[in-house]
Scaffold this motif. Structure first.
Motif, short mmCIF file in Angstrom:
data_model
loop_
_atom_site.label_atom_id
_atom_site.label_comp_id
_atom_site.label_asym_id
_atom_site.label_seq_id
_atom_site.Cartn_x
_atom_site.Cartn_y
_atom_site.Cartn_z
N ALA A 124 0.79 -1.24 -0.11
CA ALA A 124 0.00 -0.06 -0.08
C ALA A 124 0.81 1.19 -0.14
O ALA A 124 1.93 1.29 0.57
CB ALA A 124 -0.95 -0.14 1.16
N ALA A 125 0.52 2.33 -0.72
CA ALA A 125 1.17 3.50 -0.76
C ALA A 125 0.39 4.56 -0.11
O ALA A 125 -0.86 4.59 -0.40
CB ALA A 125 1.40 3.94 -2.32
N ILE A 126 0.82 5.63 0.50
CA ILE A 126 0.06 6.46 1.07
C ILE A 126 0.66 7.90 0.53
O ILE A 126 1.89 8.22 0.44
CB ILE A 126 0.33 6.68 2.70
N LEU A 127 -0.46 8.61 -0.22
CA LEU A 127 -0.15 9.76 -1.06
C LEU A 127 -0.94 10.67 -0.93
O LEU A 127 -2.19 10.82 -0.59
CB LEU A 127 -0.11 9.15 -2.53
N ILE A 177 5.63 2.46 -11.76
CA ILE A 177 5.26 2.38 -10.34
C ILE A 177 3.77 2.72 -10.30
O ILE A 177 3.36 3.68 -10.65
CB ILE A 177 6.08 3.32 -9.57
N ALA A 178 2.82 1.70 -10.07
CA ALA A 178 1.37 1.83 -9.92
C ALA A 178 0.86 0.98 -8.89
O ALA A 178 0.46 -0.21 -9.00
CB ALA A 178 0.93 1.36 -11.22
N PRO A 179 1.08 1.31 -7.68
CA PRO A 179 0.58 0.52 -6.49
C PRO A 179 -0.86 0.20 -6.47
O PRO A 179 -1.63 0.91 -7.04
CB PRO A 179 0.76 1.55 -5.17
N ALA A 180 -1.15 -1.12 -6.11
CA ALA A 180 -2.57 -1.59 -6.42
C ALA A 180 -3.42 -1.04 -5.41
O ALA A 180 -4.69 -0.80 -5.59
CB ALA A 180 -2.52 -3.17 -6.27
N THR A 236 0.13 13.99 8.42
CA THR A 236 -0.77 12.83 8.38
C THR A 236 0.01 11.56 7.72
O THR A 236 0.07 10.41 8.23
CB THR A 236 -2.14 12.90 8.14
N ILE A 237 0.53 11.81 6.25
CA ILE A 237 1.33 10.81 5.73
C ILE A 237 2.36 10.23 6.52
O ILE A 237 2.73 9.14 6.68
CB ILE A 237 1.69 11.40 4.34
N GLY A 281 3.29 1.98 10.00
CA GLY A 281 3.50 0.73 9.22
C GLY A 281 2.24 0.42 8.28
O GLY A 281 2.10 -0.70 8.04
N LEU A 282 1.63 1.60 8.11
CA LEU A 282 0.16 1.39 7.02
C LEU A 282 0.69 1.24 5.90
O LEU A 282 -0.39 1.03 4.83
CB LEU A 282 -0.90 2.32 7.43
#
Length: 300
Positions: A190-193, A213-216, A226-227, A234-235
């Motif tokens: 997981a990516a946090i953007l 790069i294309a996180p599912a 917050t990011i 670890g999210l």
């Protein structure tokens, strides 16, 4: 027709929300509603349709909006022209900035400004950089200090003050910190953007594209702080300014270079008040300290 009522009307029309307009004007939502209602009563026309939480301009509202903006701009321009006749640095200064810049870049500048110019009534409005640029373009703020758009409106003057490199990061105990980092491994987590449509998300996606790069799974939030917190627990992995790397581990990936420009924005044709000029001068001093020598190139 009270000027405050016109300001409330244009703020609601711009924000698309009574609550967001109240935040922008530093008023309560009932106060904003009261001012808009007073304007509607004076004109004998409903200016907004309110259906549930949705707020939209009526036909009368659409006709009034450009006229109201012109009236407010003319009044502000008159005030600035009169102020500029003297060397006094005083009066109101409406500054828009993002939470990140307001927390991490502006404090020393604003501290110096407040000490040097105590007669200035500084009105700081925190909002997304995209909204701040739109407000500057519409003449609703004197100055914005934001993430600069890559293709600014021709109505805006933009100047880089700080370079802000961006890097992928993860918590020290995240799986990505063990072994080589590859696009495939990034995509598996997981990516946090920042949200889609923001200046920062756009430049991140353009940097990701050639590397595949294309996180599912992508989690989105407006605030970089917050990011940082979500990555730290670890999210997921995230993209953050290099300056926010405390307690996180940088994920080095060959060929991935990202960075954004932070700086000030004003309306190109708007007369600057002495207060705005004084704050820009302090910002330029920061620019000189950071070694910037070139103008922000016009694009678009």
């Amino acid at each position: 027709m009270l000027i405050d009522n016109l300001k409330a009307f244009t703020a609601v029309a711009t924000a698309g929300s009574f609550s967001r307009a109240a935040e922008m004007l530093h008023l309560t939502q009932p106060a904003v509603s009261k001012r808009v209602a007073a304007l509607e009563e004076e004109l004998g026309r409903r200016l907004f349709d309110r259906i549930g939480r949705q707020v939209s301009l009526t036909e009368a509202g659409r006709v009034l909006l450009p006229q109201a903006r012109r009236i407010l701009l003319d009044l502000e321009e008159t005030r600035r022209l009169l102020d500029s006749l003297s060397d006094r640095v005083e009066g109101p200064l409406v500054l828009a900035t993002s939470h990140h810049i307001g927390l991490r870049r502006l404090p020393p500048v604003l501290k110096a400004f407040a000490r040097q110019y105590p007669a200035v009534e500084l009105d700081i409005r925190f909002m997304d950089s995209e909204d701040a640029c739109r407000f500057a373009e519409q003449g609703l703020v004197d100055l914005a200090v934001v993430t600069l758009p890559e293709r600014p409106s021709p109505l805006l003057s933009c100047r880089v003050i700080w370079d802000d490199p961006l890097v992928p990061m993860a918590a020290p105990d995240h799986d990505l910190t063990r072994g080589d980092v590859t696009p495939q491994r990034l995509n598996a987590h997981a990516a946090i953007l920042p949200p889609s449509g923001t200046f920062t998300r756009g430049l991140v996606e353009r940097a990701f594209l050639p590397l595949g790069i294309a996180p599912a799974r992508i989690l989105e939030t407006n605030y970089l702080e917050t990011i940082q917190m979500m990555v730290g627990i670890g999210l997921g992995w995230g993209v953050l300014p290099l300056s926010m790397g405390e307690s996180l581990q940088r994920l080095a990936l060959e060929g991935l270079t990202m960075g954004r420009s932070l700086g000030w924005v004003t309306h190109r044709e708007r007369t600057r008040s002495n207060a705005a000029t004084a704050l820009i001068r302090l910002l330029e001093a920061q620019r000189a300290m950071s070694g910037r020598l070139s103008e922000f190139p016009p694009m678009g």
